[in-house]
Scaffold this motif. Structure first.
Motif, PDB file in Angstrom:
ATOM      1  N   LEU A 102      38.276  35.606  35.202  1.00 39.47           N
ATOM      2  CA  LEU A 102      38.521  36.552  36.288  1.00 39.47           C
ATOM      3  C   LEU A 102      39.874  36.196  36.879  1.00 39.47           C
ATOM      4  O   LEU A 102      40.098  35.054  37.281  1.00 39.47           O
ATOM      5  CB  LEU A 102      37.409  36.434  37.335  1.00 39.47           C
ATOM      6  N   GLY A 103      40.803  37.159  36.912  1.00 44.52           N
ATOM      7  CA  GLY A 103      42.133  36.860  37.402  1.00 44.52           C
ATOM      8  C   GLY A 103      42.676  37.925  38.323  1.00 44.52           C
ATOM      9  O   GLY A 103      42.512  39.124  38.078  1.00 44.52           O
ATOM     10  N   LEU A 104      43.332  37.486  39.401  1.00 42.12           N
ATOM     11  CA  LEU A 104      43.959  38.374  40.380  1.00 42.12           C
ATOM     12  C   LEU A 104      45.466  38.348  40.189  1.00 42.12           C
ATOM     13  O   LEU A 104      46.075  37.274  40.166  1.00 42.12           O
ATOM     14  CB  LEU A 104      43.598  37.928  41.793  1.00 42.12           C
ATOM     15  N   ALA A 105      46.088  39.521  40.058  1.00 43.00           N
ATOM     16  CA  ALA A 105      47.537  39.634  39.960  1.00 43.00           C
ATOM     17  C   ALA A 105      48.059  38.747  38.824  1.00 43.00           C
ATOM     18  O   ALA A 105      47.668  38.943  37.675  1.00 43.00           O
ATOM     19  CB  ALA A 105      48.183  39.319  41.307  1.00 43.00           C
ATOM     20  N   THR A 106      48.896  37.760  39.118  1.00 44.88           N
ATOM     21  CA  THR A 106      49.386  36.851  38.080  1.00 44.88           C
ATOM     22  C   THR A 106      48.232  36.244  37.297  1.00 44.88           C
ATOM     23  O   THR A 106      48.298  36.106  36.070  1.00 44.88           O
ATOM     24  CB  THR A 106      50.238  35.736  38.700  1.00 44.88           C
ATOM     25  N   LEU A 222      36.917  44.451  32.300  1.00 46.42           N
ATOM     26  CA  LEU A 222      36.793  45.266  33.502  1.00 46.42           C
ATOM     27  C   LEU A 222      38.110  45.174  34.261  1.00 46.42           C
ATOM     28  O   LEU A 222      38.539  44.084  34.634  1.00 46.42           O
ATOM     29  CB  LEU A 222      35.650  44.766  34.384  1.00 46.42           C
ATOM     30  N   VAL A 223      38.752  46.315  34.454  1.00 46.17           N
ATOM     31  CA  VAL A 223      40.006  46.377  35.210  1.00 46.17           C
ATOM     32  C   VAL A 223      39.693  46.921  36.599  1.00 46.17           C
ATOM     33  O   VAL A 223      39.136  48.016  36.736  1.00 46.17           O
ATOM     34  CB  VAL A 223      41.034  47.277  34.506  1.00 46.17           C
ATOM     35  N   GLN A 269      29.387  42.086  43.677  1.00 48.12           N
ATOM     36  CA  GLN A 269      28.303  42.796  42.988  1.00 48.12           C
ATOM     37  C   GLN A 269      28.766  43.369  41.662  1.00 48.12           C
ATOM     38  O   GLN A 269      28.071  43.254  40.639  1.00 48.12           O
ATOM     39  CB  GLN A 269      27.772  43.909  43.895  1.00 48.12           C
ATOM     40  N   GLU A 270      29.950  43.991  41.636  1.00 51.20           N
ATOM     41  CA  GLU A 270      30.402  44.608  40.386  1.00 51.20           C
ATOM     42  C   GLU A 270      30.769  43.555  39.347  1.00 51.20           C
ATOM     43  O   GLU A 270      30.507  43.738  38.148  1.00 51.20           O
ATOM     44  CB  GLU A 270      31.561  45.568  40.633  1.00 51.20           C
ATOM     45  N   VAL A 271      31.353  42.436  39.780  1.00 52.22           N
ATOM     46  CA  VAL A 271      31.709  41.386  38.828  1.00 52.22           C
ATOM     47  C   VAL A 271      30.457  40.740  38.253  1.00 52.22           C
ATOM     48  O   VAL A 271      30.338  40.548  37.030  1.00 52.22           O
ATOM     49  CB  VAL A 271      32.609  40.328  39.498  1.00 52.22           C
ATOM     50  N   ILE A 272      29.502  40.413  39.103  1.00 52.21           N
ATOM     51  CA  ILE A 272      28.262  39.791  38.630  1.00 52.21           C
ATOM     52  C   ILE A 272      27.532  40.737  37.672  1.00 52.21           C
ATOM     53  O   ILE A 272      27.048  40.325  36.616  1.00 52.21           O
ATOM     54  CB  ILE A 272      27.364  39.411  39.822  1.00 52.21           C
ATOM     55  N   GLY A 273      27.482  42.011  38.019  1.00 53.80           N
ATOM     56  CA  GLY A 273      26.827  42.975  37.148  1.00 53.80           C
ATOM     57  C   GLY A 273      27.519  43.096  35.803  1.00 53.80           C
ATOM     58  O   GLY A 273      26.847  43.091  34.756  1.00 53.80           O
TER      59      GLY A 273
END
Length: 279
Positions: A102-106, A222-223, A269-273
């Motif tokens: 799971l990564g944010l931005a960079t 998932l984007v 919730q969306e990431v866990i799902g």
């Protein structure tokens, strides 16, 4: 026992780089990689999500090399490739054969690069407002140059607030404590001297373009995007949807770049799902 920055803090030697990370939970491994900006670090980006994610996964929140408590190595060549290799080495040092990323931005760009270069390592991938695609409909908005933060009169709480107000839609979520935590990290002498977004960062050392290789990504992806992201338009997410074979997109309205913070409950919730459900 509640999860804190102190009781979850760990270090591991990943090749030549010492990596600092936070760990909690059990089960499938989830590697969380933060974004790059003055004073950025893992807990600051994902601390609000840590407890929820660690109920379902062995969650590792890392500090990128050059940030937080991780080592501050001299980086030669493209940063994205360097980071991807460091985290592959980190997983090897921890005897982890594969992980969700799971990564944010960079951090999302690093996840994309890991999925391209080390497909056997990445199980599923979550990319949040990350460079790696192309804008389809609009020019990229002009963004506040991070390096200007250290110019002129130098860093201040006011300048940090201005930077952070650009990454959220609802500015009321930015309490004084949130701003102060990031500001204090940004003026750490070692960060200013060595970090890519610090005062001593090498001019022109940017993330490498990945858009031509997105079709090579095998991982379910998932984007996630904030419609009100002021640094990259949400049509970048649509480009990724078109290029990554096994991709889906969730665009949040009334939300900026920092989706895990602004939309914490919905994001969790969306990431866990996505990571838990058989596809």
């Amino acid at each position: 026992m509640p999860l804190t920055r102190e009781n979850t803090s760990r270090f591991v030697q990943a090749g030549a780089t010492k990596v600092h990370y936070h760990e909690a939970g059990s089960g499938p491994v989830l590697l969380c990689i933060h974004g790059g900006a003055p004073g950025a670090f893992g807990w600051g980006n994902f601390g609000r999500n840590f407890e929820a994610l660690s109920r379902h996964f062995r969650t590792l929140i890392v500090d990128l090399p050059g940030y937080g408590k991780s080592g501050k190595p001299e980086i030669e060549g493209p940063r994205t490739s360097f980071y991807a290799q460091v985290f592959r080495d980190m997983l090897g040092a921890l005897d982890i054969s594969s992980t969700h990323v799971l990564g944010l931005a960079t951090g999302g760009s690093v996840g994309l690069k890991m999925a391209i270069d080390y497909p056997h390592v990445v199980e599923r991938l979550v990319v949040i407002n990350s460079p790696g695609g192309l804008s389809l409909f609009q020019p990229t908005p002009a963004s506040a140059a991070s390096h200007d933060y250290y110019g002129g009169e130098g860093p201040s709480m006011e300048r940090m607030r201005a930077i952070m107000e650009r990454i959220v839609y609802d500015k009321s979520v930015l309490t004084d404590d949130v701003i102060r935590e990031r500001y204090e990290a940004s003026v750490d002498p070692e960060f200013m001297a060595r970090a890519p977004e610090g005062k001593g960062g090498k001019p022109g050392q940017s993330l490498e373009p990945l858009w031509q290789d997105l079709h090579k990504i095998e991982a379910e992806t998932l984007v996630i995007w904030g419609r009100n992201n002021q640094t990259m338009n949400y049509d970048n997410a649509l480009f990724m949807l078109n290029r990554i074979p096994n991709a889906r997109v969730h665009i949040h309205g009334k939300c900026g770049l920092w989706v895990p913070f602004e939309k914490a409950a919905e994001f969790n919730q969306e990431v866990i799902g996505f990571l838990s459900v058989s596809l």
